[in-house]
Write a protein that holds these residues in place. Structure first.
Motif: not given
Length: 799
Positions: A245-249
């Motif tokens: 997961x980067x910033x948002x899932x």
């Protein structure tokens, strides 16, 4: 919008007219067995399965409609009911959707968002959400309210976040999108709670377990829920299993798309981007993730419970409808070691003739004396059947009875005994019950159990109705499901079985009469009291003289109560007294009397049905009447057969791979069938090993009580598991018998037979497991929870 009747008609694929007729009858106090049997004309042939579903859905949809009206009134009183909202509420077809729509208007406790709104921060929240060019820190300075607890910019912005997060978490269409997304791809994750590895060892399969949410089978769901309830496991939902997961899932991205926050989806940085990022993450993590996870786990639990109850009810029906041995003199033997074997002999009607206690086993070892005792009482009472309970010492007792049978054969006696091992589940419950105490007030509790064992061989249905269905022990996880739903479903099963067979009015117990359509406990007791004071019933009309049995109860029950050797030969059949005028017309047309019309199939075939139909009796009813006259009082239960357990195979240690044995199906689950092969531990036939063709439900092939031949595929003594196959040509891979149970392992399950210890095999058939040997494998995971977590419950239940 569809009416309730139209909605149920669509679900059952029948006409709304049929449903409306059935609803009218149910509302008028008619029972499901009565409608299914005697009102086919009105419902156009709805069977008891249709009617049970109808009754269940009718209750749900009426509750839904009542709740809908409460919600509409509540929102109208708040002066917030728009035309569009009213339309959405009116169209909601389930309780979840209805509650989603009501969420924004439901009275609430003081939340962080509500406190912030009361402090006047709502305008700021709206400004920042609608205008991304504004600087949150600059705008927040104008909303500082020290008196309300918002003394700095950070506190104000946090309050604004909570105002919006709570608003979004009540958006019905957003909830529907996220719910569908989670069901599509999310996984249910089960993890061990730190420090509980030893105490929760029986749940070790679920210490690190991940499985697609929508495909978790009911037995695993209930196992994990039990682990959570006992404090060993923690359950949560992973929306993006196995992904970085980067910033948002993915759930947060759906939220962004729904709210059209393009500054977050396109990467076009705006002054409010950081604030909106925190808002989206807060909305998901603090609000939606928690509520939706709880909701979905609850939904899975309810589905798992429903499936477990269905398995229980199907097995109970098979057990109740098992073949009766019939009115033969029967010896019931309740096996025991130290305390001895309890003996009870009953005549063909179930009346107790003789009791005794023998001590053939350790420590007394009075083997020869016991044989002499059994020979004498069998000869004295002309015993025909021997029912041996399947508890501790059953195989040893079976051997004892075998020697008695050989004795009679050697002297060419007229006495020919047939022996059978029967399930004694619930016998101890009956023994200690009020009913047993009233029937045998001076009889020792342990002897009462032997009476029950003898009678359940003669007529399983008549005897088992005296026991709470939950105590019979043919279900999975019965202590983990809704007890009210379980009781209601099992009571319906018992009612359907009793009325399908019918009841002899002059010999039925109060417990059996209570289950007859239209009767209750008081009426049943009054029927027995009338029988005791006035003598046997000679015709059905006499039922009207029974106290508290009014016209409605007579209408509902009369057809299911049979009288043999009475004034009217028709009273021994399943014909309802209201149909007797049609029979009289048939007798007139054929110029026969009532005695000669019964079983006279040839004459009945010559009838012209059009001559018999009128406004009261249509073609369907007349055909049913003729069918009953042709074969009156048909018993829908199968013919009585006995299984023969292999000689010398009494424990798991006696089993060898590839051995072919005869056994009795004791229980059927979604993943296979459990078979009693006489070693005090039921073996599992995995669904893939039941037949060569594909089956989705084992009950398509086998049911509880069936006699089957099986081959031994695997023996695991340490975990008390036996893998079997009904595909007798299936290859067995050689293995070493696994050692006895290690010291310190759970021993409760060893004290009695239980099915649950095999339930871990549902993922693979034994052949698949064996074929995988020799290949590199990861760490082996034993599914011990099915063998241990529920073994205690089954052990206590059957004990």
């Amino acid at each position: 919008m569809l009416t309730i009747a139209e909605q149920i008609a669509q679900e059952l694929n029948v006409n709304a007219v049929q449903i409306n007729a059935a609803i009218t009858l149910l509302d008028d106090g008619a029972t499901v067995p009565f409608i299914a049997r005697y009102r086919k004309e009105a419902t156009q042939g709805l069977d008891d399965n249709h009617l049970r579903h109808l009754a269940q859905r009718l209750s749900y949809l009426r509750e839904l409609e009542d709740r809908r009206q409460v919600i509409l009134i509540s929102i109208k009183q708040q002066d917030k009911l728009s035309v569009e909202l009213e339309k959405l509420i009116t169209q909601a077809d389930n309780k979840t959707r209805l509650e989603d729509l009501y969420l924004p208007y439901k009275p609430k406790r003081r939340t962080k968002g509500k406190i912030a709104s009361e402090a006047g921060i709502a305008p700021l929240a709206n400004k920042l959400f609608n205008n991304w060019q504004l600087s949150p820190t600059t705008e927040a300075k104008y909303f500082i309210n020290e008196a309300a607890g918002f003394s700095d910019v950070n506190a104000v912005l946090e309050g604004a976040c909570y105002i919006l997060a709570e608003r979004f978490s009540e958006d019905a269409s957003l909830l529907a999108k996220l719910r569908a997304h989670l069901l599509k791809q999310a996984h249910l994750i089960s993890k061990l709670i730190k420090g509980q590895d030893k105490a929760g060892a029986k749940f070790r399969d679920y210490f690190e377990h991940s499985e697609k949410l929508k495909s978790v089978p009911s037995h695993r769901m209930l196992a994990m829920l039990r682990g959570r309830n006992e404090g060993f496991l923690r359950l949560n939902i992973d929306v993006d299993p196995g992904q970085e997961i980067a910033t948002f899932n993915s759930a947060e991205r759906i939220l962004i798309e729904h709210l059209t926050l393009r500054c977050l989806s396109t990467g076009n940085k705006q002054p409010a981007t950081e604030f909106l990022t925190k808002l989206v993450q807060l909305t998901w993590k603090a609000k939606l993730n928690v509520s939706l996870s709880n909701e979905l786990v609850t939904s899975l639990r309810e589905q798992a419970e429903t499936q477990a109850i269905d398995v229980f009810s199907n097995n109970l029906a098979d057990l109740l409808m098992a073949a009766p041995a019939g009115p033969q003199v029967t010896l019931g033997l309740d096996p025991g070691l130290r305390t001895g074997c309890k003996i009870a002999i009953v005549d063909g009607t179930g009346k107790l003739l003789h009791t005794a206690t023998i001590f053939p086993h350790v420590p007394q070892n009075h083997w020869d004396k016991s044989i002499r005792t059994l020979v004498n009482i069998c000869r004295q009472h002309k015993v025909e059947l021997v029912a041996i309970g399947n508890g501790t010492g059953s195989r040893e007792s079976d051997k004892l009875i075998a020697e008695v049978i050989q004795f009679f054969k050697a002297e060419e006696s007229k006495i020919q005994l047939t022996k059978m091992i029967v399930s004694e589940a619930g016998a101890s419950v009956y023994s200690a019950s009020e009913f047993a105490a009233n029937e045998f007030p001076d009889l020792d509790v342990s002897i009462r159990g032997a009476v029950s064992i003898a009678r359940r061989l003669q007529d399983p249905l008549a005897e088992l109705v005296k026991i709470d269905p939950k105590a019979i022990g043919v279900g999975q996880y019965q202590h983990d499901v809704s007890q009210s739903q379980l009781s209601k479903t099992l009571d319906d099963v018992v009612e359907d079985c009793v009325n399908a067979v019918g009841v002899d009015l002059n010999s039925a117990s109060a417990a059996l009469l209570t289950r007859v359509s239209g009767l209750n406990k008081t009426m049943a007791s009054n029927i027995v009291a009338y029988r005791d004071s006035e003598g046997r019933f000679t015709n059905r009309k006499q039922l009207k003289k029974v106290a508290r049995l009014g016209p409605k109860a007579f209408e509902q029950s009369a057809g299911f109560l049979r009288i043999t050797g009475g004034d009217n030969p028709l009273d021994q059949s399943a014909l309802h007294p209201e149909s007797y005028p049609v029979v009289e017309k048939i007798l007139s047309l054929l110029e026969l009397d009532a005695n000669k019309i019964l079983n006279n199939d040839e004459q009945l075939k010559s009838l012209d049905i059009d001559q018999l139909t009128n406004n009261d009796f249509g073609e369907v009813t007349v055909k049913d009447i003729i069918k009953e006259l042709a074969k009156p009082n048909r018993d829908p239960r199968p013919a009585f057969k006995t299984a023969t357990f292999a000689e010398g195979i009494t424990t798991m240690a006696d089993l060898t791979l590839g051995m072919i044995l005869e056994g009795v199906v004791s229980n059927v689950a979604n993943f296979g069938a459990f078979v009693d092969i006489g070693v005090h531990q039921d073996g599992l036939v995995h669904i893939s090993s039941i037949t060569d063709k594909f089956v989705s439900d084992p009950r398509e092939i086998v049911k509880a009580g069936d006699i089957v031949k099986v081959k031994v595929l695997e023996i695991d003594s340490s975990r008390k598991r036996i893998s079997l196959t009904m595909r007798l040509d299936e290859q067995v891979t050689e293995q070493t018998k696994k050692p006895s149970q290690p010291q310190g392992a759970s021993s409760t399950a060893n004290k009695t037979k239980n099915h649950s210890s095999n339930k871990n095999h549902q993922g693979k058939s034994p052949a698949q497991q064996n074929n995988s040997q020799g290949r590199p494998q990861g760490k082996k995971v034993d599914n011990a929870v099915m063998g241990n977590a529920f073994a205690d419950a089954f052990a206590k239940l059957k004990k």
